[in-house]
Design a protein around this motif. Structure first.
Motif, PDB file in Angstrom:
ATOM      1  N   UNK A 124       0.856  -1.183   0.000  1.00  7.13           N
ATOM      2  CA  UNK A 124       0.000   0.000   0.000  1.00  7.13           C
ATOM      3  C   UNK A 124       0.895   1.237   0.000  1.00  7.13           C
ATOM      4  N   UNK A 125       0.482   2.270  -0.720  1.00  5.78           N
ATOM      5  CA  UNK A 125       1.290   3.482  -0.892  1.00  5.78           C
ATOM      6  C   UNK A 125       0.513   4.677  -0.374  1.00  5.78           C
ATOM      7  N   UNK A 126       0.971   5.248   0.719  1.00  9.46           N
ATOM      8  CA  UNK A 126       0.398   6.485   1.247  1.00  9.46           C
ATOM      9  C   UNK A 126       1.140   7.634   0.582  1.00  9.46           C
ATOM     10  N   UNK A 127       0.415   8.394  -0.199  1.00 11.29           N
ATOM     11  CA  UNK A 127       0.998   9.423  -1.054  1.00 11.29           C
ATOM     12  C   UNK A 127       0.791  10.784  -0.416  1.00 11.29           C
ATOM     13  N   UNK A 128       1.894  11.392   0.061  1.00  5.89           N
ATOM     14  CA  UNK A 128       1.761  12.694   0.708  1.00  5.89           C
ATOM     15  C   UNK A 128       0.899  12.580   1.950  1.00  5.89           C
ATOM     16  N   UNK A 129      -0.102  13.441   2.057  1.00  5.84           N
ATOM     17  CA  UNK A 129      -1.111  13.315   3.120  1.00  5.84           C
ATOM     18  C   UNK A 129      -0.465  13.286   4.506  1.00  5.84           C
ATOM     19  N   UNK A 130       0.241  14.349   4.823  1.00  7.55           N
ATOM     20  CA  UNK A 130       1.032  14.426   6.045  1.00  7.55           C
ATOM     21  C   UNK A 130       0.217  14.207   7.320  1.00  7.55           C
ATOM     22  N   UNK A 131      -0.935  14.824   7.420  1.00  6.97           N
ATOM     23  CA  UNK A 131      -1.770  14.644   8.615  1.00  6.97           C
ATOM     24  C   UNK A 131      -2.192  13.189   8.754  1.00  6.97           C
ATOM     25  N   UNK A 132      -2.604  12.592   7.650  1.00  3.96           N
ATOM     26  CA  UNK A 132      -2.992  11.186   7.663  1.00  3.96           C
ATOM     27  C   UNK A 132      -1.798  10.304   8.010  1.00  3.96           C
ATOM     28  N   UNK A 133      -0.622  10.604   7.441  1.00  7.93           N
ATOM     29  CA  UNK A 133       0.566   9.822   7.750  1.00  7.93           C
ATOM     30  C   UNK A 133       0.843   9.834   9.250  1.00  7.93           C
ATOM     31  N   UNK A 134       0.754  11.008   9.846  1.00  7.79           N
ATOM     32  CA  UNK A 134       1.032  11.113  11.288  1.00  7.79           C
ATOM     33  C   UNK A 134       0.042  10.294  12.110  1.00  7.79           C
ATOM     34  N   UNK A 135      -1.233  10.309  11.740  1.00  5.05           N
ATOM     35  CA  UNK A 135      -2.211   9.517  12.510  1.00  5.05           C
ATOM     36  C   UNK A 135      -1.978   8.028  12.312  1.00  5.05           C
ATOM     37  N   UNK A 136      -1.562   7.624  11.109  1.00  7.79           N
ATOM     38  CA  UNK A 136      -1.280   6.211  10.865  1.00  7.79           C
ATOM     39  C   UNK A 136       0.025   5.771  11.531  1.00  7.79           C
ATOM     40  N   UNK A 137       0.990   6.681  11.653  1.00  9.80           N
ATOM     41  CA  UNK A 137       2.194   6.391  12.441  1.00  9.80           C
ATOM     42  C   UNK A 137       1.821   6.146  13.896  1.00  9.80           C
ATOM     43  N   UNK A 138       0.972   7.041  14.448  1.00 16.69           N
ATOM     44  CA  UNK A 138       0.536   6.891  15.843  1.00 16.69           C
ATOM     45  C   UNK A 138      -0.216   5.584  16.065  1.00 16.69           C
ATOM     46  N   UNK A 139      -0.913   5.115  15.034  1.00 13.01           N
ATOM     47  CA  UNK A 139      -1.658   3.853  15.131  1.00 13.01           C
ATOM     48  C   UNK A 139      -0.766   2.634  14.891  1.00 13.01           C
TER      49      UNK A 139
END
Length: 188
Positions: A124-139
């Motif tokens: 799966x490729x998370x493209x940009x989306x910094x806010x989303x990336x941070x929440x998925x890192x936290x998860x």
């Protein structure tokens, strides 16, 4: 199990978005079918390793009017447009992508990522989306961060990481166009 790879374009001082939210510092050229470079080979290897693209609502809004019509991007654009897409949004009801299949809107991106990671398929490729990336890192759902470092600094803007993270280097490659690819595994 499938991996979630988060990709961010960044400056050498770790800015992923300028103060206006833009990416004016990105210096990569479009990939026509005539382009043949180690940089293109690396980027094509990534797109060939994934079958699903994850976008936040802002990245989707910035991308939906360009990418479905980006004929100058050649094979790269064709492959990108044909990926299965999910858009994380609490307000969108649908997410069209030109003449290509629409993206699926998810109101619970963490649950969607968990479900997708458990299924068979490519990464799966998370493209940009910094806010989303941070929440998925936290998860605990991001497996790799791929930073495309452009040879500029900005001094101010939004940094990739808002908190402390332990990373393990997977790759560091410099290309003739000045971009440096840094790939990190998230240590859990």
């Amino acid at each position: 199990m499938r991996k979630l790879i988060a990709q961010q374009w960044v400056t050498v001082d770790n800015i992923a978005a300028e103060e206006d939210g833009g990416l004016g510092f990105v210096s990569a050229e479009p990939f026509s079918d005539d382009t043949n470079s180690p940089f293109k080979t690396s980027v094509m290897a990534l797109i060939d390793s994934v079958d699903t693209m994850i976008l936040g609502a802002n990245t989707y809004a910035m991308s939906k009017d360009y990418w479905p019509h980006a004929k100058e991007q050649g094979e790269y654009g064709e492959k990108l447009n044909n990926l299965t897409k999910f858009v994380a949004s609490s307000t969108l009801d649908d997410a069209p992508w030109g003449d290509f299949p629409a993206a699926t809107v998810t109101r619970d991106p963490a649950a969607t990522i968990r479900k997708l990671k458990a299924q068979n398929g490519k990464d799966l490729w998370l493209w940009g989306s910094l806010t989303l990336m941070r929440s998925l890192l936290d998860a605990g759902l991001v497996d790799e961060v791929r930073m495309m470092v452009c040879p500029v600094s900005r001094g101010t803007g939004t940094r990739v990481f808002a908190d402390r993270r332990d990373l393990k280097v997977i790759e560091a490659t410099a290309f003739d166009n000045g971009i440096v690819l840094l790939r990190y595994e998230i240590t859990k």
